[in-house]
Design an enzyme around this catalytic site. Structure first.
Site, PDB file in Angstrom:
ATOM      1  N   GLY A   6       0.831  -1.189   0.000  1.00  0.00           N
ATOM      2  CA  GLY A   6       0.000   0.000   0.000  1.00  0.00           C
ATOM      3  C   GLY A   6       0.863   1.235   0.000  1.00  0.00           C
ATOM      4  N   GLY A   7       0.223   2.366   0.283  1.00  0.00           N
ATOM      5  CA  GLY A   7       0.936   3.622   0.260  1.00  0.00           C
ATOM      6  C   GLY A   7       2.033   3.709   1.300  1.00  0.00           C
ATOM      7  N   MET A   8       1.888   2.990   2.417  1.00  0.00           N
ATOM      8  CA  MET A   8       2.892   3.064   3.481  1.00  0.00           C
ATOM      9  C   MET A   8       3.916   1.945   3.415  1.00  0.00           C
ATOM     10  SD  MET A   8       2.804   5.619   5.571  1.00  0.00           S
ATOM     11  CE  MET A   8       3.503   5.029   7.118  1.00  0.00           C
ATOM     12  N   GLY A   9       3.679   0.894   2.633  1.00  0.00           N
ATOM     13  CA  GLY A   9       4.677  -0.163   2.539  1.00  0.00           C
ATOM     14  C   GLY A   9       4.064  -1.530   2.348  1.00  0.00           C
ATOM     15  N   VAL A  40       3.114  -5.516   3.196  1.00  0.00           N
ATOM     16  CA  VAL A  40       2.606  -6.283   4.331  1.00  0.00           C
ATOM     17  C   VAL A  40       3.022  -7.738   4.131  1.00  0.00           C
ATOM     18  CG1 VAL A  40       0.583  -6.993   5.650  1.00  0.00           C
ATOM     19  CG2 VAL A  40       0.651  -4.720   4.605  1.00  0.00           C
ATOM     20  N   LYS A  72       3.864  -5.162   8.867  1.00  0.00           N
ATOM     21  CA  LYS A  72       3.857  -4.112   7.854  1.00  0.00           C
ATOM     22  C   LYS A  72       5.205  -3.416   7.821  1.00  0.00           C
ATOM     23  CE  LYS A  72       1.009  -0.419   5.972  1.00  0.00           C
ATOM     24  NZ  LYS A  72      -0.250   0.326   6.120  1.00  0.00           N
ATOM     25  N   ASP A 107      -9.549   7.141   5.678  1.00  0.00           N
ATOM     26  CA  ASP A 107      -9.411   6.394   4.420  1.00  0.00           C
ATOM     27  C   ASP A 107     -10.283   5.139   4.425  1.00  0.00           C
ATOM     28  OD1 ASP A 107      -8.448   6.009   1.845  1.00  0.00           O
ATOM     29  OD2 ASP A 107      -6.688   4.874   2.492  1.00  0.00           O
TER      30      ASP A 107
END
Length: 419
Positions: free
Chosen positions: A30-33, A35, A50, A148
Site C-alpha cells: 500500500g501507500g505506506m509499505g 505487508v 507491515k 481512508d
C-alpha cells in the site's frame, strides 16, 4: 543538502525482523509499505507485519518523517480495541526502522469480493457497513479519525471459525484529534472516490468525513461503483466530489434513506457514526429482526453453497451497472457527466442514439435499457398432413400352403375332365 542515508538490508522470505518475526510471504502493499505474513517465534503464532516504505536514498529528515508516520499508525491502531477492527500487537524496531505487527486475518477485502461479484446484496452491504460503523463509533469516541475508509480497507475473514467476520484495517493516515499536525498538513490524502466533499475542497477530515466515506463505501457495494462514478483523471474526479452531486442510488432499496443521510453534502447534516451504525443495522436485520444480533454475528451465507467471501473467478453479477473491474476492485475508469439527485429530462442522449430517435424504456428492477420486442411475424399457412393409409395385415404361411394345395387340386380335376 543532507547526504542520502546508506542503503538498508533488503528483506525477503526467511528474513528475521527484530530477532522475533520470521517473514514468510508478501501479502500485499500500500501507500505506506509492504505487508508480510510472518511467524512470531516467541508466541508461536502467525502475524501480519507491515514494512515501512523504503527509506533508501532519502535524507535523514525525510526518513524520520516516514518513521514518524509509521509509529503514528501503530499508536492509532493500538488505541482501538474492537472485534471489528484489526488489532495491533507490537511495533518492532529493526535496523532503526519500525515494523508494525498486527493481527493476521486470512481474508478477502470487500474490493476483492466486488471484483468477483460486481455488487453485494442489500442485506450483506448493510451488515458490513453496520459492523464497520460499530468499530468506527468506538474509534471516534476515542478521538481517532480513520481518513481512508474504502472497500480495500474492509476485510472479510474467509476461513475457520472467524469466517464471515468483518474488520476495518489500515489506520496508516489516521490521526487523533489531539495530535499535532505533521508536515503533510494541507495535503489531501486518501482515495478521492470515497472523499467527503469538504475534504475534496481541502478541509481537514473529521468524524463526519468518515461517516461520508463509509456511506460511499456501502453505496459502492450495492450500486457497483462509487457515488461519484470513476475517472482515470483523479483531479477531474476530485472536482466532481467537491461539488457533492452524487449519482442517485437505483439498487439500494431499503438502504436508500440511510445512504442519503450519510452522503449529505453538509457535514453538520450527517448522522454520527453511532447513528449510522444503528440505521444500517436496522436495515440488515429487516422488519422484526434484531439489530444487536446483526452487529455481533458474522455475515450469513447465501442460498449458494459458496459464501460471498469464498467466491472465485471473474464472473459479474447479472444486472450490475458496473463497468469491468480492475485489480483494485473498482470499475475500470470511464468518463460520464455528473448526475444530480433529480434525473434530467433534457440530458444528453445515450451514445449511438440518433437525434430524434425515441428513447428506449428502462427496467424498473435492474435499470438496464430494455429493447422493445420485434413485431411478431405472420405465421405461414398450415398444410394438413396426408391421410395415413390403413395398415395391411401380413399373410400367414399356413394360408399360403392351403392356397397352393387347392390350386393343385383344381388343376388335377381339369386334367381328368379333359381326358
Amino acid at each position: 543538502m543532507t547526504a542520502p542515508r546508506t542503503p538498508r538490508e533488503i528483506r525477503g522470505p526467511g528474513s528475521l525482523v527484530a530477532g522475533r518475526y520470521r517473514l514468510r510471504s508478501k501479502l500485499g502493499g500500500g501507500g505506506m509499505g509492504a505487508v508480510w505474513l510472518a511467524r512470531d517465534q516467541l508466541l508461536d503464532r502467525e502475524v501480519a507485519v507491515k514494512q515501512v516504505v523504503s527509506t533508501e536514498g532519502l535524507t535523514e529528515e525525510s526518513a524520520d518523517d516516514v518513521r514518524t508516520r509509521a509509529l503514528r499508525e501503530g499508536r492509532m491502531a493500538a488505541r482501538l480495541a474492537h472485534r471489528n477492527a484489526i488489532a495491533m500487537h507490537d511495533i518492532a524496531v529493526d535496523g532503526g526502522e519500525p515494523w508494525l505487527v498486527m493481527e493476521y486475518l486470512p481474508s478477502r477485502s470487500v474490493a476483492q469480493i466486488l471484483h468477483t461479484t460486481g455488487t453485494l446484496s442489500m442485506r450483506h452491504a448493510a451488515q458490513i457497513g453496520a459492523q464497520v460503523a460499530s468499530a468506527m463509533a468506538t474509534a471516534h469516541r476515542d478521538g481517532i479519525v480513520h481518513r481512508d475508509i474504502k472497500p480495500g480497507n474492509i476485510l472479510i475473514a474467509n476461513t475457520g471459525r472467524d469466517a464471515g467476520t468483518v474488520k476495518i484495517s489500515d489506520f496508516g493516515i489516521s490521526r487523533a484529534k489531539d495530535e499535532a499536525a505533521g508536515p503533510d498538513t494541507g495535503v489531501i490524502t486518501g482515495t478521492p472516490a470515497y472523499f467527503a466533499p469538504e475534504v475534496a475542497r481541502g478541509a481537514e477530515p473529521t468524524e463526519a468525513s468518515d461517516v461520508y466515506s463509509l456511506g460511499a463505501t456501502v453505496f459502492t457495494m450495492v450500486e457497483g461503483e462509487p457515488p461519484f462514478g470513476v475517472d482515470e483523471d483523479s483531479l477531474k474526479l476530485l472536482h466532481r466530489v467537491a461539488r457533492g452531486e452524487i449519482n442517485p442510488p437505483v439498487r439500494a432499496g431499503d438502504l436508500t434513506p440511510a445512504l442519503l443521510a450519510m452522503l449529505e453534502p453538509s457535514p453538520g447534516n450527517r448522522p454520527t457514526m453511532a447513528r449510522a451504525r444503528d440505521l444500517l443495522a436496522a436495515v440488515a436485520a429487516g422488519p422484526g429482526g434484531n439489530p444487536a444480533a446483526v452487529l455481533a454475528s458474522p455475515l450469513p451465507r447465501t442460498d449458494s453453497a459458496i459464501p460471498i467471501w469464498g467466491l472465485g473467478g471473474r464472473s459479474t453479477t447479472r444486472g450490475s451497472r458496473s463497468a469491468p473491474r480492475t485489480e483494485t476492485g473498482l470499475p475500470a475508469a470511464r468518463v460520464h457527466p455528473t448526475t444530480s439527485h433529480a434525473p434530467s429530462s433534457t440530458g444528453p442522449r445515450p451514445t449511438g442514439q440518433p437525434t430524434g430517435a425515441p428513447s428506449r424504456p428502462r427496467s424498473e428492477i435492474t435499470g438496464a435499457t430494455v429493447s422493445p420486442a420485434p413485431p411478431a411475424a405472420t405465421p405461414p399457412p398450415v398444410t394438413p398432413p396426408p391421410p395415413t393409409p390403413e395398415p395391411v395385415s401380413p399373410i400367414s404361411p399356413a394360408l399360403i400352403g392351403v392356397a397352393v394345395v387347392v390350386l393343385l387340386v383344381v388343376l388335377l380335376v381339369i386334367v381328368v375332365v379333359a381326358f
